[in-house]
Scaffold this active site. Structure first.
Site, PDB file in Angstrom:
ATOM      1  CG  ASP A 259      -1.873   1.182   1.274  1.00 49.51           C
ATOM      2  OD1 ASP A 259      -1.965   1.897   0.253  1.00 49.51           O
ATOM      3  OD2 ASP A 259      -2.537   1.368   2.317  1.00 49.51           O
ATOM      4  CE  LYS A 266      -0.344   3.765   3.415  1.00 50.62           C
ATOM      5  NZ  LYS A 266      -1.177   4.395   4.451  1.00 50.62           N
ATOM      6  CG  ASP A 277      -2.540  -2.556   3.783  1.00 51.08           C
ATOM      7  OD1 ASP A 277      -3.125  -2.693   4.872  1.00 51.08           O
ATOM      8  OD2 ASP A 277      -2.854  -1.694   2.939  1.00 51.08           O
ATOM      9  CD  GLU A 338      -5.407   0.632   0.584  1.00 51.67           C
ATOM     10  OE1 GLU A 338      -5.437   1.840   0.908  1.00 51.67           O
ATOM     11  OE2 GLU A 338      -4.955  -0.246   1.330  1.00 51.67           O
ATOM     12  NE  ARG A 340     -11.785   3.435   4.079  1.00 48.58           N
ATOM     13  CZ  ARG A 340     -11.697   4.416   4.962  1.00 48.58           C
ATOM     14  NH1 ARG A 340     -12.637   5.340   5.011  1.00 48.58           N
ATOM     15  NH2 ARG A 340     -10.681   4.495   5.802  1.00 48.58           N
TER      16      ARG A 340
HETATM   17  N1  BES Z   1      -3.246   0.207   5.195  1.00 44.22           N
HETATM   18  C1  BES Z   1      -3.634   1.482   5.688  1.00 44.22           C
HETATM   19  C2  BES Z   1      -3.897   1.443   7.186  1.00 44.22           C
HETATM   20  C3  BES Z   1      -2.751   1.848   8.062  1.00 44.22           C
HETATM   21  C4  BES Z   1      -2.271   3.151   8.029  1.00 44.22           C
HETATM   22  C5  BES Z   1      -2.202   0.968   8.948  1.00 44.22           C
HETATM   23  C6  BES Z   1      -1.230   3.525   8.854  1.00 44.22           C
HETATM   24  C7  BES Z   1      -1.172   1.322   9.774  1.00 44.22           C
HETATM   25  C8  BES Z   1      -0.683   2.615   9.733  1.00 44.22           C
HETATM   26  C9  BES Z   1      -4.907   1.967   5.013  1.00 44.22           C
HETATM   27  O1  BES Z   1      -5.061   1.563   3.703  1.00 44.22           O
HETATM   28  C10 BES Z   1      -4.842   3.458   5.000  1.00 44.22           C
HETATM   29  O2  BES Z   1      -3.970   3.980   4.393  1.00 44.22           O
HETATM   30  N2  BES Z   1      -5.764   4.087   5.723  1.00 44.22           N
HETATM   31  C11 BES Z   1      -5.779   5.499   5.861  1.00 44.22           C
HETATM   32  C12 BES Z   1      -7.201   5.974   5.639  1.00 44.22           C
HETATM   33  C13 BES Z   1      -7.331   7.459   5.502  1.00 44.22           C
HETATM   34  C14 BES Z   1      -6.760   7.904   4.173  1.00 44.22           C
HETATM   35  C15 BES Z   1      -8.784   7.824   5.582  1.00 44.22           C
HETATM   36  C16 BES Z   1      -5.301   5.847   7.273  1.00 44.22           C
HETATM   37  O3  BES Z   1      -5.688   5.138   8.211  1.00 44.22           O
HETATM   38  O4  BES Z   1      -4.523   6.779   7.412  1.00 44.22           O
HETATM   39 ZN    ZN Z   2      -4.131  -0.241   3.169  1.00 49.53          ZN
HETATM   40 ZN    ZN Z   3      -4.092   2.885   2.326  1.00 52.04          ZN
END
Ligand code: BES
Ligand code: ZN
Ligand code: ZN
Length: 485
Positions: A259, A266, A277, A338, A340
């Site tokens: 991801d 990111k 992920d 992504e 969800r």
């Molecule tokens: N895989 C990530 C979740 C994640 C983020 C796990 C940081 C551990 C640390 C997920 O796909 C994601 O990026 N989620 C975002 C959602 C946001 C853009 C609404 C998040 O949690 O920052």
């Molecule tokens: Zn993710």
């Molecule tokens: Zn993500």
């Protein structure tokens, strides 16, 4: 790791190391007689996970005796023994012990404890080092452990089998999760699922992008389109010979093999962690292996949407609107939300396949890590009975879950001006709005969503667990299927 049961008097047991759980304040008469000074020295307190290794104890045929602190006697449960067993084999690593015996006295030799010990032994020896090439200088692992139980203890064989199957399920999940993202592409993940299914006697079908396009999985395909690696939907099925339930359990696991965030990219710092992920998907594959072995009376289908979230020139943009398999349209406001999007289509597909109850596991949000840290996974549900079953299964598995809210108010944040839904809410309560998004697709089907972003990966080794993937919640998946009501 070979694990079996033996029934033998402890002093006569011939082994490299005899592991004796010892509660706080307890002094074993045989050890007092042979090496009483060890107690007088104050080196043995019996505190949980305190280990004292003795060599050549008079009166014991074993080469070594390992006193394993088990804490307060009245607090010791299966979860504690699971940790003691795992920590003991980790403590013995590199000490020239290839085979050991762990003793459970009459009070401890219950089915739940035997299962937990077997599982702990198997999970404890696992190391995240499959890509290290210097095999010679690796610390030698314990290869076999017998669990010594009293002659009279009966009915433990099925428990042993269950513990072994769950331990191996967790390790299969970890083997897959620990693979780097260049090697574990969505296609490679599907290959791993196929191998597990073939060996376990499960059916396995893998939908490719063409098939998913025909079916209308626009939400998943939107995520996948930014990567040169094609996405897949993996479907593993278990059907009981004699069903004891009319239900059909669907286990859905997020399988984002890497991801980057996509166009909503990111930050570079720590991005390598996002190879994890796909841990939800890996937990489903592991659980399906154990379910095939332990044969619960309910049909179980494992569904893993696997994609890579990349910012390629074909990548989806913030502002795009996609049509999901359910027919609902989704406005993409952040391509990093992504998980969800792929789960939405997987959940809809699970319902189309006839699943009556659903549980999904996903490393879904950073905000669940803020809320719960690394101890508990967050559990969201639209159905009290399924949630109760899930919480009970989580206790049996020793995988902690915390019930999180899913009030209607969270839905307001997902209202889009241009489509049926948007894929993010505000920063506040991010794990709840993510869950709310999934709930739109679960609809009336009883469903639990488990956010494992804080629990799927251990950043620092514990005495009872190596650094790296934990395999969570494969154990809870299996217990849920086994104890289905
Ligand atoms: N895989 C990530 C979740 C994640 C983020 C796990 C940081 C551990 C640390 C997920 O796909 C994601 O990026 N989620 C975002 C959602 C946001 C853009 C609404 C998040 O949690 O920052
Ligand atoms: Zn993710
Ligand atoms: Zn993500």
């Amino acid at each position: 790791m070979q694990v079996k049961l033996i029934r033998q008097e402890l002093p006569a047991v011939q082994t490299d190391a005899l592991i004796l759980p010892e509660a706080e304040g307890v002094q074993r008469a045989e050890i007092v007689a042979a090496a009483g000074a060890i107690y007088e020295s104050g080196e043995v307190s019996g505190k949980m996970l305190e280990f004292v290794l003795l060599h050549g104890v008079a009166g014991f045929a074993a080469k070594r005796v390992l006193l394993a602190g088990s804490g307060k006697a009245d607090k010791l449960d299966a979860a504690g023994l699971r940790r003691i067993a795992a920590a003991a084999v980790r403590f013995l690593k590199g000490k020239g012990v290839s085979e050991a015996v762990l003793a459970l006295d009459a009070a401890l030799a219950t089915p739940a404890n035997v299962a937990a010990v077997a599982e702990g032994l198997i999970v404890g020896v696992w190391e995240p080092d499959i890509h290290k090439t210097d095999k010679e200088n690796k610390p030698k692992l314990v290869e076999a452990v017998s669990i010594a139980v009293p002659e009279a203890a009966a009915g433990l064989d099925a428990a042993l089998e269950q513990g072994i199957a769950i331990g191996e399920a967790l390790n299969v999940s970890r083997d897959i999760s620990v693979e780097p993202p260049n090697l574990l592409t969505p296609t490679a993940m599907a290959e791993r699922a196929r191998e597990v299914a073939k060996a376990a006697g499960l059916s396995c079908e893998v939908l490719d992008e063409n098939r998913m396009r025909q079916l209308g999985m626009g939400s998943l395909l939107g995520v996948s389109q930014g990567s040169a690696e094609p996405g897949v939907m993996i479907v593993m099925q278990y059907k009981p010979e004699k069903a004891t339930s009319e239900g059909h359990l669907g286990l859905v696991g997020k399988g984002v093999t890497f991801d980057t965030g996509g166009i909503s990219i990111k930050p570079a710092d720590g991005m390598e962690k996002m190879k994890y992920d796909m841990c939800g998907g890996a937990a489903v594959i592991g659980a399906m292996q154990a379910i095939a072995k332990l044969k619960p009376g309910i049909a179980v289908t494992g569904i893993i949407p696997a994609v890579e979230n990349m910012p390629g020139s074909k990548a989806q943009r913030p502002g795009d609107i996609v049509t999901s398999l359910s027919g609902k349209t989704i406005e993409i406001l952040n391509t990093d939300a992504e998980g969800r999007l792929i789960l939405a289509d997987a959940i809809t597909y699970a319902k189309q396949l006839g699943c009556t109850h659903l549980v999904d596991a996903a490393t879904l949000t950073g905000s669940i890590v803020v809320a719960l840290g690394t101890t508990s996974s967050g559990a969201f549900a639209n159905d009290d009975a399924l949630l109760a079953g899930w919480m009970e299964a989580s206790k049996a598995a020793g995988e902690k879950m915390w019930h999180m809210p899913l009030d209607d108010e969270y839905r307001d944040q997902l209202k889009s001006v241009y489509a049926d839904l948007q894929n993010i809410g505000t920063r506040a309560g991010g794990s709840c709005t993510a869950a709310m998004f999934l709930k739109e697709f679960a609809g009336d089907t009883p469903w639990v969503h488990v956010d494992i972003a804080g629990t799927a990966w251990l950043d620092d080794a514990k005495p009872f667990l190596a650094k790296g993937p934990t395999g969570i919640p494969a154990g809870t998946f299996v217990h849920l299927a086994l104890n289905w009501k």
